[in-house]
Each structure stands twice: as structure tokens, then as C-alpha cells.
Scaffold this active site. Structure first.
Site, PDB file in Angstrom:
ATOM      1  N   LYS A 155       0.830  -1.216   0.000  1.00 13.31           N
ATOM      2  CA  LYS A 155       0.000   0.000   0.000  1.00 13.31           C
ATOM      3  C   LYS A 155       0.865   1.268   0.000  1.00 13.31           C
ATOM      4  O   LYS A 155       0.617   2.193  -0.763  1.00 13.31           O
ATOM      5  CB  LYS A 155      -0.928   0.041   1.236  1.00 13.31           C
TER       6      LYS A 155
ATOM      7  N   ARG B  39      -9.930   0.841   8.248  1.00 11.93           N
ATOM      8  CA  ARG B  39      -9.465  -0.489   8.613  1.00 11.93           C
ATOM      9  C   ARG B  39     -10.549  -1.286   9.328  1.00 11.93           C
ATOM     10  O   ARG B  39     -10.333  -2.447   9.671  1.00 11.93           O
ATOM     11  CB  ARG B  39      -8.272  -0.343   9.557  1.00 11.93           C
TER      12      ARG B  39
ATOM     13  N   ARG C  38      11.672  -5.451   5.389  1.00 11.31           N
ATOM     14  CA  ARG C  38      11.322  -4.067   5.033  1.00 11.31           C
ATOM     15  C   ARG C  38      12.144  -3.075   5.861  1.00 11.31           C
ATOM     16  O   ARG C  38      12.365  -3.269   7.053  1.00 11.31           O
ATOM     17  CB  ARG C  38       9.831  -3.854   5.305  1.00 11.31           C
TER      18      ARG C  38
ATOM     19  N   ARG D  81      10.933  -0.727  11.243  1.00  9.83           N
ATOM     20  CA  ARG D  81       9.827  -0.352  12.120  1.00  9.83           C
ATOM     21  C   ARG D  81       9.754  -1.299  13.310  1.00  9.83           C
ATOM     22  O   ARG D  81       9.978  -2.499  13.155  1.00  9.83           O
ATOM     23  CB  ARG D  81       8.505  -0.429  11.339  1.00  9.83           C
TER      24      ARG D  81
ATOM     25  N   ARG E 136      -0.811  -8.862  13.369  1.00  7.76           N
ATOM     26  CA  ARG E 136      -1.367  -7.872  12.432  1.00  7.76           C
ATOM     27  C   ARG E 136      -2.170  -8.546  11.318  1.00  7.76           C
ATOM     28  O   ARG E 136      -3.201  -8.035  10.898  1.00  7.76           O
ATOM     29  CB  ARG E 136      -0.236  -7.025  11.833  1.00  7.76           C
TER      30      ARG E 136
HETATM   31  P1  ADP Z   1       0.740  -2.026   7.776  1.00  8.97           P
HETATM   32  O1  ADP Z   1      -0.197  -1.737   6.647  1.00  8.97           O
HETATM   33  O2  ADP Z   1       2.061  -2.533   7.328  1.00  8.97           O
HETATM   34  O3  ADP Z   1       0.136  -2.915   8.836  1.00  8.97           O
HETATM   35  P2  ADP Z   1       0.477   0.743   8.838  1.00  8.97           P
HETATM   36  O4  ADP Z   1       1.620   1.664   8.840  1.00  8.97           O
HETATM   37  O5  ADP Z   1      -0.664   1.033   7.930  1.00  8.97           O
HETATM   38  O6  ADP Z   1       1.109  -0.702   8.571  1.00  8.97           O
HETATM   39  O7  ADP Z   1      -0.132   0.628  10.326  1.00  8.97           O
HETATM   40  C1  ADP Z   1       0.674   0.356  11.450  1.00  8.97           C
HETATM   41  C2  ADP Z   1      -0.193   0.237  12.697  1.00  8.97           C
HETATM   42  O8  ADP Z   1      -0.847   1.487  12.957  1.00  8.97           O
HETATM   43  C3  ADP Z   1      -1.327  -0.772  12.628  1.00  8.97           C
HETATM   44  O9  ADP Z   1      -0.899  -2.085  12.952  1.00  8.97           O
HETATM   45  C4  ADP Z   1      -2.311  -0.196  13.669  1.00  8.97           C
HETATM   46  O10 ADP Z   1      -1.895  -0.499  14.989  1.00  8.97           O
HETATM   47  C5  ADP Z   1      -2.162   1.295  13.495  1.00  8.97           C
HETATM   48  N1  ADP Z   1      -3.159   1.849  12.530  1.00  8.97           N
HETATM   49  C6  ADP Z   1      -2.882   2.440  11.330  1.00  8.97           C
HETATM   50  N2  ADP Z   1      -4.017   2.811  10.707  1.00  8.97           N
HETATM   51  C7  ADP Z   1      -5.038   2.446  11.517  1.00  8.97           C
HETATM   52  C8  ADP Z   1      -6.473   2.529  11.446  1.00  8.97           C
HETATM   53  N3  ADP Z   1      -7.082   3.050  10.359  1.00  8.97           N
HETATM   54  N4  ADP Z   1      -7.197   2.042  12.469  1.00  8.97           N
HETATM   55  C9  ADP Z   1      -6.626   1.507  13.548  1.00  8.97           C
HETATM   56  N5  ADP Z   1      -5.287   1.368  13.691  1.00  8.97           N
HETATM   57  C10 ADP Z   1      -4.497   1.835  12.703  1.00  8.97           C
END
Ligand code: ADP
Length: 207
Positions: free
Chosen positions: A13, A88, A122, A152, A163
Site C-alpha cells: 500500500k 481499517r 522491510r 519499524r 497484524r
Molecule cells: P501495515 O499496513 O504494514 O500494517 P500501517 O503503517 O498502515 O502498517 O499501520 C501500522 C499500525 O498502525 C497498525 O498495525 C495499527 O496499529 C495502526 N493503525 C494504522 N491505521 C489504523 C487505522 N485506520 N485504524 C486503527 N489502527 C491503525
């Protein structure tokens, strides 16, 4: 164009959002990046988010909705945006429908077996958020801004499994949600260049 990128962790993404942001000159809005910036800055939001992110759990809907609501009000988001990591949950998607009209949702699909390996190799730039993969290129400095790349905190085998579980339980239902609104396109995200071409083609067809 108001675009949502949907897909499991590590599906690409962030990479596609960056390409699309450059191509269409619209902002890349990553809720993960916004939360990580809050953690770095030591804000109240950052304090709440850190524990949850490190455990592979989602942050509360109310909190993330408020963040996105404010971000979408900024001037640069008026003519379009790419949402990466939001919505999400179904609650977030319903709330977003009340805020604005989305034009297109791309579901980035990759074989689940490659996700863990991709995420563990990554590396990200802490300054401009560019994403790299050690399996593709062995570098330790960002090609865009020269900063030293980091891993990260949540990109480890243990957290990734959690996750992926959260994705299946809370986020995967959004596929049906957007399919029923005729907004969803499925994109094979195994190869980033081919995926980008496929997304661009659909956007140009739509325009
Ligand atoms: P990835 O897509 O690799 O899991 P992101 O950077 O999108 O990583 O998200 C990292 C973390 O941030 C998620 O595991 C969650 O804890 C939190 N997060 C991000 N966006 C949301 C969202 N829309 N709702 C709830 N938690 C979120």
C-alpha cells in the site's frame, strides 16, 4: 480522485501510494505514518498508539477517525487523496462515507506466504517515509533524502502474525463493503511495477 488502498500488512500500500501521489499530484495520507510521527513527537495520541501498534493491535476507531477527519480538511486534500491504512474497520468506512465520496478502492493482493518475509526485510526512511526491501536492494540510506533507513518496531515476525489476524478479522470485511458499492478493483501486487501500471490504467479509464 479520492482513492483508498486496501490490503494486508506488507501488500504494498505504501509503495503504490507514493507512486500514485507523484503521478497524480495528490497527497498520500497514511494513518500509520501519522501515528508513528505522533509517537516520535511524544504526543498524547502517540502514547496511546505506541502500546497498541507494538502489539499488532488497531488503535481505537474514535481516535483514528478524528485524525483523518482533520487531515481531510486540509487544503491539499481538497482535490483528491490516497488513503493508505484507513479505513481499517467497518465503523471507520461508514464514518468516511459521511465525510466524503470515494471514487475508487484498490485491493492489493499478495500470497500470504510472502507477507511475513516481505515485512521482516522491510526498511523505512524515518524522514520521508520511503519504503525499501532488503530482498530487492541492499541499501542502508534513503535514495530520496539520504537518511539512514530503520526497521519499524512492529516489523517483526511475532507482531506480523498478530497484524495479519487483525486484518482478517477487522479489515477484510471491507472487501464486501466496497464490492457492494461497485468501488472495488482487485490488483495483483506481487510485482510493484506491474501493480502500479494496472492501477494507473484503471484510474485513467475512470477519468
Ligand atoms: P501495515 O499496513 O504494514 O500494517 P500501517 O503503517 O498502515 O502498517 O499501520 C501500522 C499500525 O498502525 C497498525 O498495525 C495499527 O496499529 C495502526 N493503525 C494504522 N491505521 C489504523 C487505522 N485506520 N485504524 C486503527 N489502527 C491503525
Amino acid at each position: 480522485m479520492k482513492i483508498i488502498l486496501l490490503g494486508a500488512p506488507g501488500c504494498g500500500k505504501g509503495t503504490q501510494a507514493k507512486y500514485l501521489s507523484t503521478e497524480f499530484k495528490i497527497p498520500h495520507i497514511s494513518t500509520g505514518d501519522i501515528l508513528r510521527k505522533n509517537i516520535l513527537d511524544g504526543t498524547e495520541v502517540g502514547k496511546i498508539a505506541k502500546k497498541l501498534i507494538d502489539n499488532g493491535q488497531l488503535v481505537p476507531d474514535d481516535l483514528i477517525i478524528k485524525i483523518v477527519e482533520n487531515r481531510l480538511k486540509e487544503d491539499d486534500a481538497k482535490n483528491g487523496f490516497i488513503l493508505d491504512g484507513f479505513p481499517r474497520t467497518i465503523i471507520q468506512a461508514e464514518k468516511l462515507e459521511n465525510l466524503t465520496k470515494i471514487d475508487k478502492v484498490f485491493l492489493l493482493e499478495v500470497d500470504e506466504r510472502v507477507i511475513v518475509d516481505r515485512i521482516c526485510s522491510r526498511r523505512v526512511c524515518p524522514v520521508c517515509n520511503s519504503v525499501y526491501n532488503l530482498n530487492i536492494e541492499m541499501i542502508d540510506e534513503c535514495k530520496d533524502c539520504g537518511a539512514t533507513l530503520i526497521q519499524r518496531a512492529d516489523d517483526n515476525e511475532h507482531t506480523v502474525v498478530k497484524r495479519i489476524e487483525e486484518y482478517k478479522k477487522q479489515t477484510a470485511p471491507l472487501i464486501g463493503f466496497y464490492e457492494s458499492r461497485n468501488l472495488l478493483s482487485r490488483i495483483d501486487s506481487t510485482c510493484r511495477e506491474i501493480a502500479f501500471e494496472a492501477i494507473k490504467k484503471e484510474i485513467y479509464l475512470e477519468a
